[in-house]
Write a protein that holds these residues in place. Structure first.
Motif, PDB file in Angstrom:
ATOM      1  N   LEU B  90       0.838  -1.208   0.000  1.00  9.33           N
ATOM      2  CA  LEU B  90       0.000   0.000   0.000  1.00  9.33           C
ATOM      3  C   LEU B  90       0.869   1.252   0.000  1.00  9.33           C
ATOM      4  O   LEU B  90       0.604   2.216  -0.731  1.00  9.33           O
ATOM      5  N   LEU B  91       1.941   1.200   0.815  1.00  8.36           N
ATOM      6  CA  LEU B  91       2.849   2.349   0.918  1.00  8.36           C
ATOM      7  C   LEU B  91       3.523   2.612  -0.429  1.00  8.36           C
ATOM      8  O   LEU B  91       3.578   3.752  -0.910  1.00  8.36           O
ATOM      9  N   ILE B  92       4.030   1.523  -1.054  1.00  7.15           N
ATOM     10  CA  ILE B  92       4.732   1.679  -2.341  1.00  7.15           C
ATOM     11  C   ILE B  92       3.769   2.226  -3.389  1.00  7.15           C
ATOM     12  O   ILE B  92       4.087   3.188  -4.116  1.00  7.15           O
ATOM     13  N   THR B  93       2.575   1.641  -3.465  1.00  9.57           N
ATOM     14  CA  THR B  93       1.608   2.090  -4.461  1.00  9.57           C
ATOM     15  C   THR B  93       1.225   3.545  -4.233  1.00  9.57           C
ATOM     16  O   THR B  93       1.158   4.338  -5.176  1.00  9.57           O
ATOM     17  N   GLY B  94       1.005   3.887  -2.957  1.00  7.50           N
ATOM     18  CA  GLY B  94       0.623   5.264  -2.647  1.00  7.50           C
ATOM     19  C   GLY B  94       1.711   6.245  -3.026  1.00  7.50           C
ATOM     20  O   GLY B  94       1.438   7.296  -3.624  1.00  7.50           O
ATOM     21  N   THR B  95       2.973   5.900  -2.710  1.00  9.67           N
ATOM     22  CA  THR B  95       4.088   6.808  -3.012  1.00  9.67           C
ATOM     23  C   THR B  95       4.229   7.004  -4.515  1.00  9.67           C
ATOM     24  O   THR B  95       4.345   8.145  -4.998  1.00  9.67           O
ATOM     25  N   LEU B 100       3.490  10.187  -9.438  1.00  7.62           N
ATOM     26  CA  LEU B 100       2.985  10.312 -10.812  1.00  7.62           C
ATOM     27  C   LEU B 100       2.054  11.508 -10.928  1.00  7.62           C
ATOM     28  O   LEU B 100       2.111  12.268 -11.909  1.00  7.62           O
ATOM     29  N   ILE B 101       1.188  11.687  -9.924  1.00  9.43           N
ATOM     30  CA  ILE B 101       0.272  12.827  -9.969  1.00  9.43           C
ATOM     31  C   ILE B 101       1.068  14.135  -9.914  1.00  9.43           C
ATOM     32  O   ILE B 101       0.792  15.090 -10.646  1.00  9.43           O
ATOM     33  N   TYR B 102       2.117  14.163  -9.051  1.00  7.19           N
ATOM     34  CA  TYR B 102       2.972  15.348  -8.936  1.00  7.19           C
ATOM     35  C   TYR B 102       3.640  15.637 -10.282  1.00  7.19           C
ATOM     36  O   TYR B 102       3.723  16.791 -10.723  1.00  7.19           O
TER      37      TYR B 102
END
Lengths: 165, 182
Positions: B90-95, B100-102
């Motif tokens: 979850l942490l990796i996906t969130g980061t 990507l959004i940034y």
């Protein structure tokens, strides 16, 4: 599928249209959306639909597996062969301008041929993938049917992890 | 109006994705994947990428759904439910998602004529498609002529993938009687 009369009738009406549309997408790709890849997948999907409705054995009588395997190579060879011809005509590999006296006509001819190659390969690779998956029956593996009981689940696991014969 | 359509399509895509993740029935998930692909095709149409939409609808919603169902027929449709903590994934996906959004903030707008990608060689292709190649569909002339090597490579990849599947799943029992050629 013998009792699904609606599916059978609708499929019989639709499959010729799907195949014709694939040819339209193939040869009209220069002027509208589409091209070899799109035409290939539509053609392949039409053949797969036929196999789903009328059975794998029925379609294998018309489109035999060995024909499918040969054609997947023929398309790629056609594409690569156009490049070799342009080499012999004095141009670079895949430079279609040398295929004809008029460079623009040569480009038209080259694109038509290589798109045909793409279409043939894509269509028949799709069909051969379907043959491989659909022909890989549980009966050949001697997998016990999925009844939901714990014992049969274990037996299924044991058989499925084994190397297919 | 266009923004509403875009937002609705993207929200629908996210909804399908969540539904697929939460679904425990593999058969249902396979069918939802087909719908997801059809939805993607709609988004490609909105982006004016009709060629890609064609492919996505035929491959994603059609053929790959059939192949997934064929796989389910071999392996069974039950999913083993495992209750494990998924904190690190979850942490990796969130980061990565946040990064990507940034990064997407700095990206040029879709179809921006002053974007670097559209200034380098694209004008030559657009003009050359009419004069050198004489084909109205620029996509075809780029794919088939200007980038002919790439497309040859792609077709080779498709052919190799087909051969690979045949090697793995086999094309029937080997003929014992055939002797190797000397």
């Amino acid at each position: 599928m013998e009792h699904h009369i609606v599916l059978r009738v609708v499929a019989k009406l639709l499959i010729p249209v799907i195949l014709l549309f694939a040819l339209y997408v193939q040869f009209h790709g220069d002027y509208g959306p589409g091209g070899g890849f799109q035409a290939g997948v539509i053609f392949g999907a039409g053949l797969i639909l036929y196999a789903l409705i009328f059975g794998l054995q029925t379609i294998k009588k018309v489109v035999t597996p060995s024909f499918v395997h040969y054609m997947s190579g023929v398309g790629l060879l056609l594409y690569a062969g156009v490049g070799v011809i342009s080499l012999f005509k004095g141009g670079n590999y895949l430079d279609y301008s040398f295929l004809s006296a008029d460079p623009v006509h040569g480009q038209h001819l080259g694109i038509l041929l290589i798109e045909l190659g793409v279409g043939i390969t894509v269509a028949f690779v799709m069909v051969s993938l379907f043959y491989a998956f659909a022909g890989y029956r549980q009966a050949d593996l001697k997998v016990p049917p999925d009844t939901g009981h714990e014992a049969t689940e274990k037996a299924r696991d044991a058989v499925l992890e084994r190397e297919p014969q | 109006m266009e923004a509403i359509v875009d937002f609705a399509l993207l929200a629908g895509l996210a909804a399908w994705a969540v539904a697929i993740v939460r679904l425990r029935s593999l058969f249902g998930a396979a069918m939802l994947f087909g719908i997801y692909s059809l939805h993607c095709a709609l988004i490609f149409v909105v982006l004016d990428a009709v060629d890609v939409a064609f492919t996505e609808a035929a491959v994603g919603a059609g053929i790959s759904t059939v192949l997934i169902l064929g796989t389910l027929a071999i392996t069974g449709i039950k999913l083993e439910v495992r209750h494990t903590r998924a904190l690190i994934p979850l942490l990796i996906t969130g980061t990565i998602g946040a990064a990507l959004i940034y990064a997407s903030v700095d990206m040029p707008l879709v179809g921006d004529p002053n974007a670097p990608a559209n200034l380098h060689i694209v004008p030559d292709y657009i003009e050359g498609s009419a004069t050198e190649i004489g084909i109205p569909n620029v996509v075809t002339s780029v794919l088939a002529s200007y980038r002919g090597y790439d497309t040859l490579g792609e077709v080779t990849v498709i052919f190799t993938a087909g051969v690979g599947v045949l090697c793995l799943l086999g094309r029937g029992k080997p003929k014992r009687s055939r002797k190797p050629r000397g």
